[in-house]
Design a protein around this motif. Structure first.
Motif, PDB file in Angstrom:
ATOM      1  N   HIS A   3      22.959  30.197  49.565  1.00  0.00           N
ATOM      2  CA  HIS A   3      23.364  29.786  48.233  1.00  0.00           C
ATOM      3  C   HIS A   3      22.927  30.819  47.210  1.00  0.00           C
ATOM      4  N   ARG A   4      23.573  30.768  46.045  1.00  0.00           N
ATOM      5  CA  ARG A   4      23.238  31.662  44.946  1.00  0.00           C
ATOM      6  C   ARG A   4      23.323  30.876  43.641  1.00  0.00           C
ATOM      7  N   PHE A   5      22.686  31.403  42.601  1.00  0.00           N
ATOM      8  CA  PHE A   5      22.630  30.735  41.310  1.00  0.00           C
ATOM      9  C   PHE A   5      23.249  31.653  40.261  1.00  0.00           C
ATOM     10  N   VAL A   6      24.248  31.154  39.537  1.00  0.00           N
ATOM     11  CA  VAL A   6      24.941  31.971  38.548  1.00  0.00           C
ATOM     12  C   VAL A   6      25.163  31.169  37.280  1.00  0.00           C
ATOM     13  N   GLY A   7      25.277  31.869  36.157  1.00  0.00           N
ATOM     14  CA  GLY A   7      25.725  31.254  34.924  1.00  0.00           C
ATOM     15  C   GLY A   7      27.234  31.273  34.844  1.00  0.00           C
ATOM     16  N   THR A 139      24.722  25.745  34.069  1.00  0.00           N
ATOM     17  CA  THR A 139      25.634  25.752  32.925  1.00  0.00           C
ATOM     18  C   THR A 139      24.964  26.072  31.596  1.00  0.00           C
ATOM     19  N   GLY A 140      23.737  25.636  31.405  1.00  0.00           N
ATOM     20  CA  GLY A 140      23.106  25.799  30.105  1.00  0.00           C
ATOM     21  C   GLY A 140      22.665  27.222  29.810  1.00  0.00           C
ATOM     22  N   GLU A 141      22.774  27.617  28.559  1.00  0.00           N
ATOM     23  CA  GLU A 141      22.265  28.908  28.071  1.00  0.00           C
ATOM     24  C   GLU A 141      22.744  30.089  28.924  1.00  0.00           C
ATOM     25  N   ASP A 142      24.034  30.056  29.307  1.00  0.00           N
ATOM     26  CA  ASP A 142      24.624  31.145  30.102  1.00  0.00           C
ATOM     27  C   ASP A 142      23.845  31.399  31.388  1.00  0.00           C
ATOM     28  N   GLY A 143      23.339  30.322  31.982  1.00  0.00           N
ATOM     29  CA  GLY A 143      22.638  30.440  33.255  1.00  0.00           C
ATOM     30  C   GLY A 143      21.136  30.532  33.131  1.00  0.00           C
ATOM     31  N   ARG A 144      20.599  30.507  31.928  1.00  0.00           N
ATOM     32  CA  ARG A 144      19.154  30.661  31.736  1.00  0.00           C
ATOM     33  C   ARG A 144      18.433  29.348  31.453  1.00  0.00           C
ATOM     34  N   ALA A 145      19.150  28.253  31.327  1.00  0.00           N
ATOM     35  CA  ALA A 145      18.521  26.973  30.995  1.00  0.00           C
ATOM     36  C   ALA A 145      17.632  26.518  32.150  1.00  0.00           C
ATOM     37  N   LEU A 149      18.478  25.266  36.014  1.00  0.00           N
ATOM     38  CA  LEU A 149      18.080  26.127  37.129  1.00  0.00           C
ATOM     39  C   LEU A 149      17.080  25.414  38.030  1.00  0.00           C
ATOM     40  N   ALA A 150      16.129  24.698  37.444  1.00  0.00           N
ATOM     41  CA  ALA A 150      15.148  23.964  38.251  1.00  0.00           C
ATOM     42  C   ALA A 150      15.838  22.924  39.126  1.00  0.00           C
ATOM     43  N   ALA A 173      11.690  21.309  34.043  1.00  0.00           N
ATOM     44  CA  ALA A 173      12.732  20.728  33.202  1.00  0.00           C
ATOM     45  C   ALA A 173      12.129  20.033  31.983  1.00  0.00           C
ATOM     46  N   ARG A 174      11.010  19.359  32.182  1.00  0.00           N
ATOM     47  CA  ARG A 174      10.360  18.653  31.077  1.00  0.00           C
ATOM     48  C   ARG A 174       9.887  19.629  30.005  1.00  0.00           C
ATOM     49  N   ASN A 175       9.579  20.851  30.407  1.00  0.00           N
ATOM     50  CA  ASN A 175       9.079  21.855  29.471  1.00  0.00           C
ATOM     51  C   ASN A 175      10.153  22.852  29.032  1.00  0.00           C
ATOM     52  N   SER A 176      11.395  22.516  29.274  1.00  0.00           N
ATOM     53  CA  SER A 176      12.499  23.406  28.895  1.00  0.00           C
ATOM     54  C   SER A 176      12.804  23.305  27.406  1.00  0.00           C
ATOM     55  N   ARG A 177      13.559  24.255  26.924  1.00  0.00           N
ATOM     56  CA  ARG A 177      13.970  24.246  25.523  1.00  0.00           C
ATOM     57  C   ARG A 177      14.861  23.046  25.226  1.00  0.00           C
ATOM     58  N   ALA A 178      15.735  22.700  26.152  1.00  0.00           N
ATOM     59  CA  ALA A 178      16.623  21.556  25.935  1.00  0.00           C
ATOM     60  C   ALA A 178      15.823  20.272  25.790  1.00  0.00           C
ATOM     61  N   ALA A 179      14.801  20.104  26.633  1.00  0.00           N
ATOM     62  CA  ALA A 179      13.970  18.909  26.536  1.00  0.00           C
ATOM     63  C   ALA A 179      13.235  18.863  25.207  1.00  0.00           C
ATOM     64  N   ALA A 180      12.739  20.022  24.759  1.00  0.00           N
ATOM     65  CA  ALA A 180      12.053  20.079  23.461  1.00  0.00           C
ATOM     66  C   ALA A 180      12.994  19.705  22.330  1.00  0.00           C
ATOM     67  N   ASP A 181      14.221  20.209  22.392  1.00  0.00           N
ATOM     68  CA  ASP A 181      15.192  19.912  21.336  1.00  0.00           C
ATOM     69  C   ASP A 181      15.554  18.427  21.323  1.00  0.00           C
ATOM     70  N   LEU A 182      15.789  17.865  22.510  1.00  0.00           N
ATOM     71  CA  LEU A 182      16.115  16.444  22.576  1.00  0.00           C
ATOM     72  C   LEU A 182      14.942  15.591  22.122  1.00  0.00           C
ATOM     73  N   GLY A 183      13.748  15.944  22.593  1.00  0.00           N
ATOM     74  CA  GLY A 183      12.578  15.158  22.236  1.00  0.00           C
ATOM     75  C   GLY A 183      12.284  15.166  20.749  1.00  0.00           C
ATOM     76  N   ALA A 184      12.615  16.269  20.092  1.00  0.00           N
ATOM     77  CA  ALA A 184      12.382  16.388  18.654  1.00  0.00           C
ATOM     78  C   ALA A 184      13.555  15.878  17.827  1.00  0.00           C
ATOM     79  N   GLY A 185      14.601  15.409  18.491  1.00  0.00           N
ATOM     80  CA  GLY A 185      15.764  14.903  17.768  1.00  0.00           C
ATOM     81  C   GLY A 185      16.589  15.982  17.109  1.00  0.00           C
ATOM     82  N   ARG A 186      16.508  17.204  17.650  1.00  0.00           N
ATOM     83  CA  ARG A 186      17.251  18.309  17.041  1.00  0.00           C
ATOM     84  C   ARG A 186      18.695  18.392  17.504  1.00  0.00           C
ATOM     85  N   ARG A 187      19.087  17.512  18.410  1.00  0.00           N
ATOM     86  CA  ARG A 187      20.490  17.469  18.844  1.00  0.00           C
ATOM     87  C   ARG A 187      21.115  16.167  18.355  1.00  0.00           C
ATOM     88  N   ALA A 188      22.282  16.272  17.784  1.00  0.00           N
ATOM     89  CA  ALA A 188      22.963  15.080  17.285  1.00  0.00           C
ATOM     90  C   ALA A 188      23.414  14.213  18.456  1.00  0.00           C
TER      91      ALA A 188
END
Length: 230
Positions: A3-7, A139-145, A149-150, A173-188
């Motif tokens: 297997h391989r991992f790509v954005g 899919t996230g962050e052009d393959g860098r999320a 990836l985890a 995943a819990r320490n990812s940028r997406a989790a931080a944004d969701l936890g802080a309510g920065r995503r609508a």
């Protein structure tokens, strides 16, 4: 199994087997929708097409990323749809990353859409019936999320070696940028429980396969073997 991992931007050819991963939140939401009775989910390339698909077919519902919007019946949040009744309904889903990734590989012979909530069943489905190397589309962050990836690496390890401790992968995943944004309510269009709901491993017993049906790309839940031979 190789297997391989790509954005998404790295996809240059149609893979034989694709696993499209969006943890926060497209394919967590899709799994919740199936658990609430949805029959199928049609993946739409644009907001405009999502609305057109819904409007041309009575009884269909549409959901998207972001805040509630005219014409859409739900938003892309597991916390906001977990109590909805979708029994027998067709949903049209358009998101920023997950649906884009799935549509990019829709012509592959086998396409699965995944997140932590269906990680184990996805790995079992691959072990039981996948022919050829697996391309994990992060899919996230052009393959860098890191949450995507985890999850992809967890499923890949599961496929290769059987039982794998999910804790280190969930921690990333819990320490990812997406989790931080969701936890802080920065995503609508989010709910305070979204992060935790996205980090539940094997919440649901099914995998999710996307196939072409006429001119549409349709996601459906599929039963995964309990203990497939390796």
């Amino acid at each position: 199994m190789d297997h391989r991992f790509v954005g998404i931007p790295e996809l240059t050819a149609v893979p034989r087997v694709a696993v499209v991963v969006d943890v926060m939140r497209a394919f967590t939401v899709a799994a919740w929708a199936f658990s609430r009775g949805a029959e199928r989910i049609v993946l739409a390339p644009t907001v405009e097409e999502a609305l057109a698909l819904k409007e041309g077919r009575p009884g269909w519902l549409a959901l998207k990323d972001g805040a509630p919007a005219a014409g859409f019946d739900a938003v892309n949040s597991p916390g906001l749809i977990r109590s909805r009744d979708f029994a027998g309904r067709t949903l049209v889903q358009k998101t920023t990353a997950g649906t884009v990734g799935a549509l990019a590989v829709a012509d592959a012979p086998l396409v699965l859409c995944a997140s932590f909530v269906v990680a184990g069943p996805t790995a079992r489905y691959l072990r039981a019936g996948a022919a050829g190397p697996v391309t994990f589309v992060v899919t996230g962050e052009d393959g860098r999320a890191d949450e995507d990836l985890a999850c992809a690496q967890y499923i890949g390890a599961h496929v290769s070696g059987g039982r794998v401790d999910p804790a280190p992968y969930v921690h990333r995943a819990r320490n990812s940028r997406a989790a931080a944004d969701l936890g802080a309510g920065r995503r609508a269009g989010c709910h305070p429980d979204d992060v935790e709901l996205c980090l539940e491993v094997d919440r649901f017993p099914f995998a999710m396969v996307a196939r072409r049906e006429d001119s549409l790309t349709v996601l459906r839940p599929v039963t995964a073997p309990v203990n497939p031979a390796r």
